[in-house]
Scaffold this active site. Structure first.
Site, short mmCIF file in Angstrom:
data_model
loop_
_atom_site.label_atom_id
_atom_site.label_comp_id
_atom_site.label_asym_id
_atom_site.label_seq_id
_atom_site.Cartn_x
_atom_site.Cartn_y
_atom_site.Cartn_z
N ALA A 49 -6.66 -54.16 17.63
CA ALA A 49 -7.64 -54.92 18.39
C ALA A 49 -7.49 -56.41 18.09
O ALA A 49 -7.62 -57.25 18.98
CB ALA A 49 -9.05 -54.45 18.05
N GLU A 50 -7.16 -56.70 16.84
CA GLU A 50 -6.96 -58.10 16.46
C GLU A 50 -5.70 -58.64 17.14
O GLU A 50 -5.67 -59.77 17.64
CB GLU A 50 -6.85 -58.21 14.93
CG GLU A 50 -6.55 -59.60 14.41
CD GLU A 50 -7.66 -60.63 14.68
OE1 GLU A 50 -8.69 -60.26 15.28
OE2 GLU A 50 -7.48 -61.80 14.32
N ILE A 101 36.02 -48.69 19.76
CA ILE A 101 36.79 -48.41 18.54
C ILE A 101 37.51 -47.08 18.66
O ILE A 101 37.09 -46.19 19.40
CB ILE A 101 35.90 -48.44 17.27
CG1 ILE A 101 34.53 -47.82 17.51
CG2 ILE A 101 35.77 -49.84 16.73
CD1 ILE A 101 33.63 -47.89 16.30
N LYS A 159 26.96 -43.57 13.72
CA LYS A 159 27.37 -43.88 15.09
C LYS A 159 26.23 -43.44 16.01
O LYS A 159 26.06 -42.24 16.28
CB LYS A 159 28.67 -43.17 15.46
CG LYS A 159 29.21 -43.62 16.82
CD LYS A 159 30.59 -43.08 17.08
CE LYS A 159 31.22 -43.67 18.33
NZ LYS A 159 30.37 -43.61 19.52
N LYS A 174 33.98 -49.17 8.53
CA LYS A 174 34.45 -50.54 8.78
C LYS A 174 34.93 -51.14 7.46
O LYS A 174 34.29 -50.93 6.42
CB LYS A 174 33.30 -51.39 9.33
CG LYS A 174 32.80 -50.91 10.68
CD LYS A 174 31.54 -51.63 11.11
CE LYS A 174 31.07 -51.06 12.46
NZ LYS A 174 29.76 -51.59 12.86
N LYS A 200 33.93 -38.89 14.68
CA LYS A 200 32.91 -38.17 15.45
C LYS A 200 32.58 -36.81 14.86
O LYS A 200 33.43 -36.17 14.25
CB LYS A 200 33.40 -37.99 16.89
CG LYS A 200 33.23 -39.22 17.73
CD LYS A 200 32.76 -38.78 19.09
CE LYS A 200 32.76 -39.89 20.11
NZ LYS A 200 32.27 -39.41 21.39
N CYS A 248 14.72 -1.25 33.10
CA CYS A 248 15.51 -1.56 31.91
C CYS A 248 16.99 -1.37 32.24
O CYS A 248 17.39 -0.30 32.71
CB CYS A 248 15.09 -0.65 30.76
SG CYS A 248 16.20 -0.78 29.35
S1 IVH Z 1 31.04 -51.07 16.02
C1 IVH Z 1 34.42 -53.73 17.57
N1 IVH Z 1 29.16 -49.60 14.96
O1 IVH Z 1 30.22 -46.69 19.54
C2 IVH Z 1 33.53 -52.68 17.04
N2 IVH Z 1 29.75 -49.18 17.22
O2 IVH Z 1 33.39 -47.58 20.66
C3 IVH Z 1 32.34 -52.47 17.86
N3 IVH Z 1 28.40 -47.42 18.29
O3 IVH Z 1 30.00 -47.81 22.48
C4 IVH Z 1 31.60 -51.23 17.64
N4 IVH Z 1 27.15 -46.97 16.56
O4 IVH Z 1 28.09 -48.80 21.20
C5 IVH Z 1 29.89 -49.83 16.07
N5 IVH Z 1 27.46 -48.39 13.89
C6 IVH Z 1 28.19 -48.65 14.99
C7 IVH Z 1 28.00 -47.95 16.19
C8 IVH Z 1 28.82 -48.23 17.29
C9 IVH Z 1 27.39 -46.68 17.81
C10 IVH Z 1 28.97 -47.28 19.65
C11 IVH Z 1 29.19 -48.56 20.38
C12 IVH Z 1 30.40 -48.28 21.24
C13 IVH Z 1 31.08 -47.17 20.53
C14 IVH Z 1 32.31 -47.67 19.82
#
Ligand code: IVH
Length: 726
Positions: free
Chosen positions: A55-56, A104, A142, A330, A354, A448
């Protein structure tokens, strides 16, 4: 945003600041209000830790709105009031990414080799030998949403763009502004000057609970007859739909979230841009500027660290509040990232590992109806084999008629199949645009599919059931076990394993077959020693002398439990009278309502059930029969007895049987409604309770006397003054 639910309790009055505020210039007031609203919005949306009641917040919000309305020249795009309410667009403008949005490389194997292959590549590219130290990596989730690039100029969100083809995407700024977790203006952070230009990249997604709630609302709209509404197949799809809404008012109703994970265009260090040395440090900077960064981000070393992360996330994946489709590795050191560079359109310093997809497309080859152990009929979609959630799936349950109808799955349909964790595979939805027109609607069979008996769906129930009972082979195992249990006809030693063997080997096709097997038949079963076979033969022989209530209960008629079987036996006295009783006659029995009466009738209307009863009798199963209760005297009807302690000669079961034979109920605890307590030695609290409540107490002699008097006409006035029918 003004409707956000911060706390819900009553606010502190903000009016005490009014006098001070009047002294300030309008632009200064606006600036202060925006600062407060940005701060509290961040606490609420991103940190999940609100400090003021909603509310604030609303009050501050309305004050700001009023000032902006009176002074439109002071309105700016980063004002918290601008999160909603932009005009409906004709189409999205195209945005050229100043730094392309790359994708990636993806590893899909389920084991550790994805991580090892990546580490080996990185080491090779960097010229590291076997004796060189492990590489430092950042491991992240991911996220399964859609990539977004957010551009901030002088700390203010000026543009949000989708990835598109990586070179240019769509300008979805008005929709993105509605996401509470995305800062409209960067938070000022200690020792982190705000760069003149900063593009933060990350994933827009929808939490699972928000997705469920959204679909719930969609279903309600559809049920209310709203046109053009639909439910969404998964959170990713719902998020993508919301981001691409031309009406930002609708987008605002779709609850979206965001995680930051990368950098796009940014002012170079030489011109006052940020000087990060590692990816991890950059993520921390994003956090301090007000962006959500997932908690699961981890600094790890070498392939072993990556493998460990992959495994731990694979195990906890289903417990996350949002969907992920893998993990991302990374190289942490940004100087090493620069050294590694890119190959075609992918960085060499990152890889996505994946998980097996939890949803896949496949086609429905047939819809079978399976019969469960209790006769429940389950429609099951037979699918073209599809690898999903780590296994090959060929079946998915459609649960029951209502579910099958709700999903409207038809033979030939293309469907989305989901298998998450250990959960059984399910059909999520049908791709209607791929449906062949001629596909017939699925209907539950009226009989059945295994034994041909009527399939019945009772009122208020979701399931169809086969009424074949003992005759239906799919129900046989369960039926035999039920019949043989201690509380029914009791065949000692006839357990699950043996019943499985009997039925699976085909020697037992109906319940009476169990009695016909004999020593020779039993001894032929796998791993059956002569001694065990003899024991079973003896147990079967002993079970033949039973009682009507036990036999009736043992038949496993739905809704006919032990107590009902006793009432039926007492009321009718013989099995034949029960089998032939009309529903209205059955309804005369204590505790028998329409559901039980119908269930009895359905069961005995099947000729094969009668045949099974006849054969069991022919095998020698027998019980004493009596007169129907209508003619028999039930002098203790309506009276309740409680037995406690040890009686000198009668066992508790015997005493119970004697009382029940006269129509009495035998209960487990004493109350004001108890007519008599029968107490033996070592009677405990029940006796105390009886005394406390003034309930008459009998010993065994007293009980015997009472029963004897009942056989003669009732003359003892004491018996007529019990509290039995209060
Ligand atoms: S890095 C140059 N980090 O995965 C590197 N991508 O092909 C840029 N995604 O559609 C991507 N989680 O939207 C990165 N922790 C994450 C991610 C991520 C999801 C998706 C991104 C892209 C695909 C990578």
């Amino acid at each position: 945003m003004s409707t956000l639910d911060l706390f819900g309790d009553s606010p502190e009055p903000s009016s005490r600041h009014n006098a001070q505020q009047q002294a300030l210039s309008v632009s200064e007031q606006i600036r202060q209000l925006r600062d407060q609203l940005h701060h509290h919005g961040h606490l609420y949306y991103t940190l999940d830790a609100p400090e003021i009641p909603d509310a604030e917040y609303d009050r501050l919000f309305k004050q700001l709105q009023a000032l902006e309305l009176a002074h439109p020249e002071l309105l700016t795009a980063d004002s918290p009031t601008q999160r909603v309410g932009a005009a409906v667009l004709e189409a999205f403008a195209t945005v050229r990414h100043r730094v392309p949005m790359l994708s990636i490389r993806t590893e899909t194997d389920t084991e550790s080799s994805g991580a090892q292959a990546f580490d080996a590549r990185v080491r090779r590219e960097l010229g590291r030998g076997d004796s060189d130290p492990a590489i430092d990596y950042v491991a992240e989730l991911k996220f399964d949403g859609l990539a977004m690039s957010l551009r901030y100029e002088n700390g203010v969100l000026v543009q949000a763009a989708t990835r598109g083809d990586g070179e240019s995407g769509e300008d979805v700024t008005t929709n993105i502004r509605t996401i509470g977790q995305i800062p409209l203006r960067l938070k000022v952070a200690h020792q982190r000057p705000i760069p003149p230009v900063l593009e933060v990249r990350g994933e827009v997604y929808m939490r699972r609970d928000d997705f469920e709630a959204l679909n719930e609302r969609q279903r309600a709209k559809i049920a209310a007859g709203a046109k053009g509404e639909k439910t969404f197949v998964n959170p990713r799809n719902a998020a993508a739909g919301a981001v691409r809404q031309l009406d930002s008012g609708i987008a605002a109703e779709r609850p979206l979230s965001f995680f930051a994970y990368g950098l796009g265009d940014v002012t170079p260090v030489s011109e006052g841009g940020p000087q990060f040395t590692s990816h991890y440090e950059m993520q921390q900077a994003f956090k301090s500027w007000g962006f959500p960064v997932a908690d699961q981000i981890q600094c790890v070393q070498g392939a072993a660290g990556l493998v460990e992360f992959h495994q731990s996330i694979a195990q906890t994946r289903d417990r996350l509040p949002f969907d992920i489709d893998g993990v991302v590795y990374k190289v942490n050191d940004l100087a090493l990232q620069a050294q590694l560079g890119f190959v075609t359109r992918e960085p060499r310093w990152a890889v996505a590992h994946k998980f097996p997809a939890q949803e896949e497309l496949t086609t429905v080859l047939a819809i079978d109806v399976q019969v469960g152990r209790t006769g429940k009929l389950t429609p099951v979609a037979k699918l073209a084999p599809v690898f999903v959630g780590g296994v090959t799936v060929t079946n998915a349950t459609l649960h029951n008629e209502d579910e099958a109808r709700r999903k409207d799955v038809r033979v030939g349909d293309t469907v989305i199949v989901r298998r998450a964790g250990d959960v059984i595979p399910e059909v999520v939805s049908v791709l209607l645009d791929k449906r062949v027109d001629s596909a017939p609607v699925f209907t539950m069979p009226s009989h059945c599919p295994v034994c041909g008996s009527d399939a019945v769906r009772e009122e208020g129930e979701a399931d169809h059931r086969c009424s074949g009972g003992l005759f239906c082979s799919a129900q046989r195992k369960q039926a035999i076990l039920h019949f043989a249990q201690r509380r029914a006809v009791e065949v000692e030693g006839l357990g699950e394993k043996l019943v499985d063997q009997m039925v699976d080997s085909g020697v037992v096709k109906t319940l009476p077959d169990v009695y016909r097997l004999g020593f020779v038949g039993l001894a032929q079963l796998d791993r059956m020693a002569d001694k065990s076979a003899q024991n079973i033969v003896a147990a079967l022989e002993a079970s033949k002398a039973t009682t009507l209530p036990r036999f009736l209960f043992g038949l496993g008629i739905r809704h006919v439990g032990e107590a009902t079987a006793k009432e039926l036996a007492r009321h009718f006295g013989s099995l034949d009278r029960i089998m032939d009783a009309a529903e209205e006659d059955l309804l005369q029995v204590n505790d028998v309502g329409p559901v039980v009466a119908r269930s009895l009738r359905t069961f005995f209307d099947q000729a094969h059930n009668r045949e099974v009863v006849a054969q069991l009798r022919a095998c020698g199963v027998h019980w004493p029969e009596g007169e129907p209760a209508a003619q028999a005297v039930q002098p203790l009807a309506g009276q309740t007895f409680v037995l406690t302690g040890t009686l000198p000669t009668l066992s508790r079961d015997q005493a119970k049987a004697l009382l029940e034979a006269q129509g009495a109920k035998v209960a487990g605890s004493v109350s004001k409604k108890t007519s008599y307590v029968v107490a033996g030695t070592e009677a405990g609290s029940k006796l105390d309770k009886a005394r406390e409540l003034g309930v008459p107490v009998l010993d065994e002699d007293g009980l015997q006397q009472l029963l004897q008097q009942l056989l003669a006409p009732v003359t003892d006035p004491a018996l007529n003054t019990t509290e039995s029918t209060k």
